[in-house]
Scaffold this active site. Structure first.
Site, PDB file in Angstrom:
ATOM      1  N   ILE A 153       2.401  -7.499   0.650  1.00 49.12           N
ATOM      2  CA  ILE A 153       3.673  -7.060   1.233  1.00 49.12           C
ATOM      3  C   ILE A 153       3.518  -5.607   1.705  1.00 49.12           C
ATOM      4  CG2 ILE A 153       6.173  -6.897   0.916  1.00 49.12           C
ATOM      5  CD1 ILE A 153       5.903  -8.681  -1.553  1.00 49.12           C
ATOM      6  N   PRO A 154       2.745  -5.404   2.779  1.00 52.18           N
ATOM      7  CA  PRO A 154       2.623  -4.041   3.291  1.00 52.18           C
ATOM      8  C   PRO A 154       3.976  -3.557   3.811  1.00 52.18           C
ATOM      9  CG  PRO A 154       1.532  -5.608   4.753  1.00 52.18           C
ATOM     10  CD  PRO A 154       2.003  -6.373   3.567  1.00 52.18           C
ATOM     11  N   HIS A 155       4.304  -2.318   3.516  1.00 58.46           N
ATOM     12  CA  HIS A 155       5.590  -1.801   3.961  1.00 58.46           C
ATOM     13  C   HIS A 155       5.504  -0.297   4.201  1.00 58.46           C
ATOM     14  CE1 HIS A 155       5.502  -1.950  -0.457  1.00 58.46           C
ATOM     15  NE2 HIS A 155       6.203  -0.831  -0.442  1.00 58.46           N
ATOM     16  N   GLY A 156       6.348   0.156   5.126  1.00 62.21           N
ATOM     17  CA  GLY A 156       6.366   1.566   5.458  1.00 62.21           C
ATOM     18  C   GLY A 156       7.759   2.021   5.817  1.00 62.21           C
ATOM     19  N   ARG A 192       1.374   4.113   2.853  1.00 62.88           N
ATOM     20  CA  ARG A 192       1.800   3.392   1.646  1.00 62.88           C
ATOM     21  C   ARG A 192       0.605   2.756   0.940  1.00 62.88           C
ATOM     22  NH1 ARG A 192       1.673   1.255  -2.141  1.00 62.88           N
ATOM     23  NH2 ARG A 192       3.181   0.054  -3.337  1.00 62.88           N
TER      24      ARG A 192
END
Length: 150
Positions: free
Chosen positions: A65-68, A51
């Site tokens: 806001i790291p997201h996967g 991402r």
């Protein structure tokens, strides 16, 4: 779904040390791996890095806001960490980041994922909340602060 709905006390860490983007993401994935047994910490890291390659999840004001997305994941897992010192995270405002709200979501939960991201952006868009988060001295204090601000 809001952050308060999915965040657990043991997925909240205050003032961790970390010197790089990769190191912080590694630590987030280690924390999350206890809750996502069907994926290894490496697989979790790969989902976040994939991402990040599309563009930094650093939204500005010291927040990321790291997201996967994860195949075969059963539920959404959130991890909130603050760092002792801000680190370079390629944020949109080019400022270092010290508040990280990470999400791991099932691949097929797109609508819920977007709703959760919006609620996080709204919550942490409040500069007073971010200021209070930065003042937290313990994991428990950080968790309680987030739970109180719906």
């Amino acid at each position: 779904m809001t952050l308060q709905d999915i965040l657990l006390p043991d997925c909240t860490c205050c003032a961790i040390s970390g010197s790089s983007k990769k190191r912080i993401l590694d630590q987030i994935c280690t924390i999350a791996s206890d809750k996502i047994s069907e994926h290894s910490p490496y697989e979790l890291l790969e989902s976040l890095v994939s991402r990040e390659k599309l563009g930094s999840t650093g939204i500005g004001n010291g927040i990321a806001i790291p997201h996967g997305r994860l195949a075969n994941a059963k539920s959404v897992v959130a991890v909130v960490v603050t760092t002792e010192t801000p680190i370079d995270f390629d944020a949109i405002d080019n400022k270092p980041v010290d508040i990280f709200i990470a999400l791991f979501v099932p691949e097929d939960a797109c609508k819920e994922h977007l709703t959760t991201l919006q609620s996080i952006a709204k919550l942490f868009g409040n500069k007073q909340i971010a200021k209070q988060v930065r003042k937290c001295q313990s994991n428990e204090e950080l968790f309680k602060l987030i739970q109180q601000n719906t």
